[in-house]
Design a protein around this motif. Structure first.
Motif, mmCIF file in Angstrom:
data_model
loop_
_atom_site.group_PDB
_atom_site.id
_atom_site.type_symbol
_atom_site.label_atom_id
_atom_site.label_comp_id
_atom_site.label_asym_id
_atom_site.label_seq_id
_atom_site.Cartn_x
_atom_site.Cartn_y
_atom_site.Cartn_z
ATOM 1 N N ASP A 27 0.796 -1.232 0.000
ATOM 2 C CA ASP A 27 0.000 0.000 0.000
ATOM 3 C C ASP A 27 0.830 1.284 0.000
ATOM 4 O OD1 ASP A 27 -2.528 -1.020 -0.276
ATOM 5 O OD2 ASP A 27 -2.861 -1.242 1.873
ATOM 6 N N VAL A 28 2.063 1.202 -0.480
ATOM 7 C CA VAL A 28 2.844 2.425 -0.673
ATOM 8 C C VAL A 28 2.235 3.159 -1.872
ATOM 9 C CG1 VAL A 28 5.123 3.366 -1.250
ATOM 10 C CG2 VAL A 28 4.925 1.431 0.331
ATOM 11 N N LEU A 29 1.899 2.380 -2.902
ATOM 12 C CA LEU A 29 1.150 2.914 -4.035
ATOM 13 C C LEU A 29 -0.304 2.508 -3.817
ATOM 14 C CD1 LEU A 29 3.549 1.970 -6.980
ATOM 15 C CD2 LEU A 29 3.148 4.242 -6.031
ATOM 16 N N LYS A 30 -1.181 3.477 -3.722
ATOM 17 C CA LYS A 30 -2.591 3.241 -3.383
ATOM 18 C C LYS A 30 -3.415 2.935 -4.634
ATOM 19 C CE LYS A 30 -1.863 4.589 0.887
ATOM 20 N NZ LYS A 30 -1.546 3.608 1.883
ATOM 21 N N GLU A 31 -4.606 2.390 -4.406
ATOM 22 C CA GLU A 31 -5.532 2.101 -5.501
ATOM 23 C C GLU A 31 -5.801 3.356 -6.316
ATOM 24 O OE1 GLU A 31 -9.085 0.372 -3.936
ATOM 25 O OE2 GLU A 31 -8.063 -1.447 -3.282
ATOM 26 N N ASP A 32 -5.797 3.191 -7.629
ATOM 27 C CA ASP A 32 -6.061 4.261 -8.605
ATOM 28 C C ASP A 32 -5.019 5.371 -8.589
ATOM 29 O OD1 ASP A 32 -8.416 3.097 -9.729
ATOM 30 O OD2 ASP A 32 -9.520 3.729 -7.943
#
Length: 125
Positions: A27-32
């Motif tokens: 979750d370092v890069l989040k959804e969308d």
């Protein structure tokens, strides 16, 4: 964002795929969330843009990202990712790793503790 090992036997695009998968999973890069453009990332990492493009295509085929023409690449919402073939590969790899760990003397409790550690790290983020 991250570093790649140019001396590694693993191809650079595969290293990039693995690093981005880890950033998405943790979750370092989040959804969308929008990923850096191919040009931006190529310039930042000083590697060929075709290498970035190949990694992005691989991530898209695995269901980790999606692309919008003219807008870029984005992190795929995890609830929509349904990749049974990839899950099958992961299960087989886990079986091999568990068998090796047990052979080397790791107990079921230690394996369970590792699983809880991973789950806990995911939920804390």
């Amino acid at each position: 964002m991250f570093e790649l090992d140019i001396r590694s036997r693993m191809p650079i695009y595969e290293q990039l795929v693995e690093k981005l998968k880890q950033l998405i999973i943790n979750d370092v890069l989040k959804e969308d969330e929008k990923l850096p453009s191919v040009r931006e990332l190529a310039q930042q990492l000083t590697i060929n843009p075709n290498t970035i493009q190949k990694a992005y295509r691989e991530l898209e085929s695995l269901g980790y990202i999606y692309s919008l023409k003219g807008k870029g690449s984005f992190v795929h919402p995890s609830s929509k990712v349904d990749n049974q073939e990839e899950l099958k590969k992961v299960r087989e790899e886990l079986k091999k790793l568990f068998a090796e760990a047990i052979y080397l003397g790791m107990s079921s409790e230690e394996i369970a503790a590792l699983l809880h550690e991973v789950e806990g790290g995911k939920m804390d983020d």
